[in-house]
Design a protein around this motif. Structure first.
Motif, PDB file in Angstrom:
ATOM      1  N   GLY A  74       9.168  -1.493  -5.289  1.00 43.51           N
ATOM      2  CA  GLY A  74       7.715  -1.948  -4.436  1.00 43.51           C
ATOM      3  C   GLY A  74       7.379  -0.893  -3.361  1.00 43.51           C
ATOM      4  O   GLY A  74       6.179  -0.653  -3.084  1.00 43.51           O
ATOM      5  N   ASP A  75       8.348  -0.220  -2.836  1.00 36.77           N
ATOM      6  CA  ASP A  75       8.266   0.682  -1.723  1.00 36.77           C
ATOM      7  C   ASP A  75       7.385   1.995  -2.196  1.00 36.77           C
ATOM      8  O   ASP A  75       6.521   2.537  -1.712  1.00 36.77           O
ATOM      9  N   LEU A  76       7.911   2.487  -3.440  1.00 37.35           N
ATOM     10  CA  LEU A  76       7.585   3.754  -3.827  1.00 37.35           C
ATOM     11  C   LEU A  76       6.053   3.420  -4.448  1.00 37.35           C
ATOM     12  O   LEU A  76       5.093   4.496  -4.424  1.00 37.35           O
ATOM     13  N   GLN A  77       5.743   2.160  -4.978  1.00 37.47           N
ATOM     14  CA  GLN A  77       4.384   2.012  -5.598  1.00 37.47           C
ATOM     15  C   GLN A  77       3.270   1.858  -4.331  1.00 37.47           C
ATOM     16  O   GLN A  77       2.366   2.459  -4.393  1.00 37.47           O
ATOM     17  N   ALA A  78       3.859   1.202  -3.226  1.00 34.65           N
ATOM     18  CA  ALA A  78       3.196   0.965  -2.149  1.00 34.65           C
ATOM     19  C   ALA A  78       2.859   2.423  -1.377  1.00 34.65           C
ATOM     20  O   ALA A  78       1.528   2.605  -0.922  1.00 34.65           O
ATOM     21  N   GLY A  79       3.773   3.089  -1.406  1.00 35.35           N
ATOM     22  CA  GLY A  79       3.313   4.500  -0.773  1.00 35.35           C
ATOM     23  C   GLY A  79       2.316   5.249  -1.702  1.00 35.35           C
ATOM     24  O   GLY A  79       1.727   5.988  -1.138  1.00 35.35           O
ATOM     25  N   ALA A  80       2.679   5.499  -2.941  1.00 29.82           N
ATOM     26  CA  ALA A  80       2.013   6.224  -3.916  1.00 29.82           C
ATOM     27  C   ALA A  80       0.459   5.733  -3.942  1.00 29.82           C
ATOM     28  O   ALA A  80      -0.555   6.503  -4.018  1.00 29.82           O
ATOM     29  N   ILE A  81       0.469   4.636  -3.815  1.00 25.10           N
ATOM     30  CA  ILE A  81      -0.927   4.057  -4.270  1.00 25.10           C
ATOM     31  C   ILE A  81      -1.751   3.551  -2.956  1.00 25.10           C
ATOM     32  O   ILE A  81      -2.972   3.864  -2.744  1.00 25.10           O
ATOM     33  N   ALA A  82      -1.023   3.356  -1.805  1.00 21.40           N
ATOM     34  CA  ALA A  82      -1.699   2.885  -0.384  1.00 21.40           C
ATOM     35  C   ALA A  82      -1.284   4.096   0.358  1.00 21.40           C
ATOM     36  O   ALA A  82      -2.116   3.795   1.646  1.00 21.40           O
ATOM     37  N   GLY A  83      -0.467   4.987   0.378  1.00 25.18           N
ATOM     38  CA  GLY A  83      -0.323   5.896   1.270  1.00 25.18           C
ATOM     39  C   GLY A  83       0.397   5.320   2.154  1.00 25.18           C
ATOM     40  O   GLY A  83       1.555   4.407   2.307  1.00 25.18           O
ATOM     41  N   TYR A  84      -0.263   5.767   3.630  1.00 24.99           N
ATOM     42  CA  TYR A  84       0.960   5.087   4.773  1.00 24.99           C
ATOM     43  C   TYR A  84       0.202   3.792   5.217  1.00 24.99           C
ATOM     44  O   TYR A  84       0.706   3.230   6.252  1.00 24.99           O
ATOM     45  N   SER A  85      -0.843   3.178   4.598  1.00 27.10           N
ATOM     46  CA  SER A  85      -1.712   2.059   5.170  1.00 27.10           C
ATOM     47  C   SER A  85      -0.718   0.784   5.214  1.00 27.10           C
ATOM     48  O   SER A  85      -1.187   0.073   5.978  1.00 27.10           O
ATOM     49  N   LEU A  86       0.137   0.500   4.399  1.00 28.14           N
ATOM     50  CA  LEU A  86       0.892  -0.843   4.364  1.00 28.14           C
ATOM     51  C   LEU A  86       2.257  -0.508   5.093  1.00 28.14           C
ATOM     52  O   LEU A  86       3.028  -1.749   4.946  1.00 28.14           O
ATOM     53  N   LEU A  87       2.400   0.292   5.955  1.00 27.44           N
ATOM     54  CA  LEU A  87       3.494   0.305   6.816  1.00 27.44           C
ATOM     55  C   LEU A  87       3.700  -0.696   7.863  1.00 27.44           C
ATOM     56  O   LEU A  87       4.653  -1.280   8.024  1.00 27.44           O
ATOM     57  N   TRP A  88       2.586  -1.346   8.404  1.00 24.90           N
ATOM     58  CA  TRP A  88       2.494  -2.312   9.350  1.00 24.90           C
ATOM     59  C   TRP A  88       2.971  -3.370   8.690  1.00 24.90           C
ATOM     60  O   TRP A  88       3.937  -4.355   9.308  1.00 24.90           O
ATOM     61  N   LEU A  89       2.534  -3.649   7.366  1.00 25.21           N
ATOM     62  CA  LEU A  89       3.110  -4.952   6.773  1.00 25.21           C
ATOM     63  C   LEU A  89       4.689  -4.934   6.191  1.00 25.21           C
ATOM     64  O   LEU A  89       5.177  -5.940   6.284  1.00 25.21           O
ATOM     65  N   PHE A 292      11.543   5.239   4.818  1.00 24.19           N
ATOM     66  CA  PHE A 292      11.734   6.662   4.184  1.00 24.19           C
ATOM     67  C   PHE A 292      11.274   6.699   2.729  1.00 24.19           C
ATOM     68  O   PHE A 292      10.353   7.496   2.642  1.00 24.19           O
ATOM     69  N   VAL A 293      11.515   5.545   2.106  1.00 19.20           N
ATOM     70  CA  VAL A 293      11.273   5.669   0.451  1.00 19.20           C
ATOM     71  C   VAL A 293       9.532   5.617   0.690  1.00 19.20           C
ATOM     72  O   VAL A 293       8.810   6.406  -0.264  1.00 19.20           O
ATOM     73  N   THR A 294       8.822   4.735   1.328  1.00 20.46           N
ATOM     74  CA  THR A 294       7.386   4.526   1.239  1.00 20.46           C
ATOM     75  C   THR A 294       6.846   5.828   1.712  1.00 20.46           C
ATOM     76  O   THR A 294       5.798   6.388   0.721  1.00 20.46           O
ATOM     77  N   THR A 295       7.281   6.563   2.813  1.00 23.70           N
ATOM     78  CA  THR A 295       6.654   7.486   3.180  1.00 23.70           C
ATOM     79  C   THR A 295       6.637   8.778   2.509  1.00 23.70           C
ATOM     80  O   THR A 295       5.899   9.633   2.176  1.00 23.70           O
ATOM     81  N   VAL A 296       7.946   9.016   1.828  1.00 25.02           N
ATOM     82  CA  VAL A 296       8.018  10.136   0.733  1.00 25.02           C
ATOM     83  C   VAL A 296       7.130   9.920  -0.300  1.00 25.02           C
ATOM     84  O   VAL A 296       6.682  11.032  -0.651  1.00 25.02           O
ATOM     85  N   PHE A 297       6.870   8.857  -0.861  1.00 27.96           N
ATOM     86  CA  PHE A 297       6.246   8.947  -1.933  1.00 27.96           C
ATOM     87  C   PHE A 297       4.610   8.638  -1.512  1.00 27.96           C
ATOM     88  O   PHE A 297       3.677   9.326  -2.327  1.00 27.96           O
ATOM     89  N   ALA A 298       4.308   8.377  -0.287  1.00 29.83           N
ATOM     90  CA  ALA A 298       2.877   8.347   0.130  1.00 29.83           C
ATOM     91  C   ALA A 298       2.440   9.841   0.495  1.00 29.83           C
ATOM     92  O   ALA A 298       1.455  10.432  -0.178  1.00 29.83           O
ATOM     93  N   LYS A 299       3.447  10.610   0.829  1.00 30.07           N
ATOM     94  CA  LYS A 299       3.299  12.098   1.109  1.00 30.07           C
ATOM     95  C   LYS A 299       3.182  12.706  -0.336  1.00 30.07           C
ATOM     96  O   LYS A 299       2.284  13.810  -0.423  1.00 30.07           O
ATOM     97  N   ALA A 300       3.975  12.433  -1.160  1.00 30.39           N
ATOM     98  CA  ALA A 300       3.970  13.160  -2.456  1.00 30.39           C
ATOM     99  C   ALA A 300       2.863  12.817  -3.279  1.00 30.39           C
ATOM    100  O   ALA A 300       2.351  13.975  -4.153  1.00 30.39           O
ATOM    101  N   PHE A 301       2.445  11.640  -3.323  1.00 28.56           N
ATOM    102  CA  PHE A 301       1.547  11.404  -4.642  1.00 28.56           C
ATOM    103  C   PHE A 301       0.417  10.619  -4.236  1.00 28.56           C
ATOM    104  O   PHE A 301      -0.461  10.003  -5.122  1.00 28.56           O
ATOM    105  N   TYR A 302       0.226   9.933  -2.810  1.00 25.83           N
ATOM    106  CA  TYR A 302      -0.955   9.482  -2.368  1.00 25.83           C
ATOM    107  C   TYR A 302      -1.995  10.243  -2.825  1.00 25.83           C
ATOM    108  O   TYR A 302      -2.291  11.152  -2.591  1.00 25.83           O
TER     109      TYR A 302
END
Length: 504
Positions: A74-89, A292-302
């Motif tokens: 869920g973290d990596l998909q949120a980061g890749a598709i939504a970027g940093y925008s769902l970190l608050w959630l 960490f996981v969300t932001t890594v995939f946000a940086k790499a694939f968003y």
């Protein structure tokens, strides 16, 4: 009659004739519990770092459910598709999860019994059996995801030499690790989990350092709420996977691993205070790891073409293709973190399965036998999954969606009984939750149930075709809603609590 103001409900004399979470000889001794003073009876003893250390453990075992492979996906998909925008959630979902787990701990500490045991006493046989089946289904669904996550990591670390089914067999052996460590005491088992959590933290922090996500965007993502129509599905996934039904049962049992004098209100309050501190610390660490996981995939694939195709199976390879080897190949760093997440969560799943089965059915089986039974419930279907889906990443993604739906369906059957029981003075004594906390807890429960209801509606509206399948789904939905209303209405109308009497 409700207990006196300075007491909490006492355990009955028939404790030896029922299944209990921990035998008295297995519990961690707390310094000062035997002191014959009035301080623990009338007031809460002063804070002690040594006591906090002795109470530390159950919260970290509980936090594993926030770090399992399902959450990581869920973290990596949120980061890749939504970027940093769902970190608050992610942050607020963790806060919601903390609230639920604190209520679970409160129930276990104040009553000396865990949620499955109390459900056995509170509900009629038919309702109790439905709740048990639902809890087992939730556990099986979670365990399949966790075991498959471990098997994927093993396949990566072996360079593909070990297929998924072999990884499943290896992971199945972790129940023996669990039994081995448990024989050496609760603290040894907790130390093992601390090592696994540290492994996850180091692995994903290393990935964070390798990819160097934007600190400014990270901070803004945490502080400023954003939600768009394109990221609704990921948002629902972030909230939906935070509350794991089996974890609610688990935490109420784990807190009984410490000696607590239930005749002294101050000692019970002391335990609640320490458990609240360690649970908050444990979930803070889990939040940072998820971050960490969300932001890594946000940086790499968003914003990239592959963002919507990333899952647990191919995530490591995508990272490897983008960032290369470095000092240590990022593919293997990812696999080590995923393996730690999978192994730790499958062992806690075995633990939860023992408490759920023992509590609902009051089975006094040897621990090794119960561990094997609960392990088999998940390993057999997981082996079938591994053999069928080993060669198809797309099929595994579809399966994961179905398993997420299975988890979402079960949430009310853990959450509603918990809130009903923790609100009753007949059960909790003076430790029942107050009206303000009760209102907040029910609002949170309604919010979580509605969010997961949206996930279910969206999923079935796309998947359900054909008259017969549609009819079955509608019939199931009707029974499902009716049972939820039954649980809620019973919680608000039932005022009688059947106290156990000594066996004749």
């Amino acid at each position: 009659m409700p207990p006196e103001d300075n007491q909490v409900p006492l355990l009955s004399d028939e404790e030896s004739d029922r299944d209990v979470a921990y035998e008295s000889g297995e519990k961690v001794h707390i310094v000062g519990i035997d002191e014959p003073d009035d301080e623990g009876l009338l007031g809460t003893p002063p804070f002690s770092w040594k006591k906090l250390w002795l109470f530390t453990g159950p919260g970290f075992l509980m936090s594993i459910a926030f770090l399992d492979p399902g959450n990581l996906e869920g973290d990596l998909q949120a980061g890749a598709i939504a970027g940093y925008s769902l970190l608050w959630l992610l942050m607020w979902a963790t806060v919601i999860g903390l609230l639920v787990q604190l209520l679970s701990a409160r129930l276990g500490v104040a009553t000396g019994r865990h949620l499955a045991e109390l459900c056995r006493e509170e509900y009629p046989t038919w309702a109790r059996m439905v709740l048990w089946v639902m809890a087992e289904l939730a556990l099986i669904g979670a365990d399949i995801q966790e075991v498959i996550g471990s098997a994927i990591a093993i396949k990566i670390l072996s360079n593909g030499a070990l297929p998924l089914w072999a990884g499943v067999i290896i992971t199945a052996c972790d129940c023996f690790i669990f039994l081995f460590l448990e024989n050496y005491g609760v603290r040894k088992l907790e130390a093992f989990f601390a090592v696994l959590i540290a492994t996850m933290a180091v692995s994903f922090a290393w990935m964070f350092g390798e990819t160097k996500p934007s600190g400014t965007e990270l901070l803004l993502g945490v502080l400023i709420p954003k939600l768009s129509s394109k990221t609704i599905k990921q948002a629902v996934g972030v909230v939906g996977c935070i509350i794991m039904p089996h974890n609610v049962f688990l935490h109420s049992a784990l807190v009984q691993s410490r000696e607590i004098d239930h005749t002294k209100k101050g000692r019970v309050q002391e335990a609640l205070n320490y458990y609240s501190i360690e649970s908050a610390a444990a979930l803070l660490i889990s939040f940072i790891i998820n971050l960490f996981v969300t932001t890594v995939f946000a940086k790499a694939f968003y914003g990239t073409e592959v963002a919507s195709t990333i899952g647990l199976v191919n995530a490591g390879q995508y990272l490897q293709d983008k960032y290369g080897g470095g000092l240590f190949p990022i593919l293997y760093i990812w696999a080590i973190g995923l393996l730690a997440a999978g192994q730790s969560s499958t062992i806690t799943g075995t633990y939860a399965g023992q408490f759920i089965m023992g509590g609902f059915l009051n089975l006094k089986l040897k621990k090794w036998l119960r561990a094997l039974i609960t392990r088999s419930f998940a390993i057999v279907p997981t082996m079938i999954v591994a053999l069928v889906f080993d060669t198809s990443e797309a099929a595994l993604d579809v399966l994961n969606e179905w398993l997420n739906v299975l988890q979402s369906i079960q949430i009310p059957f853990a959450l509603i009984p918990l809130l009903c029981l923790v609100s009753k003075e007949q059960i909790m004594g003076t430790f029942k939750i107050g009206s303000v906390l009760k209102t907040i807890a029910w609002l949170v429960a309604v919010l979580v149930i509605l969010i997961n209801g949206y996930l279910l509606f969206d999923f079935f509206s796309n998947e359900v075709t054909g008259v017969m399948f549609t009819s079955i789904v509608f019939a199931f939905t009707g029974a499902y809603i009716a049972f939820i209303f039954y649980l809620v209405s019973r919680g608000f109308t039932s005022s009688a609590w059947r106290r156990l009497s000594p066996a004749k």
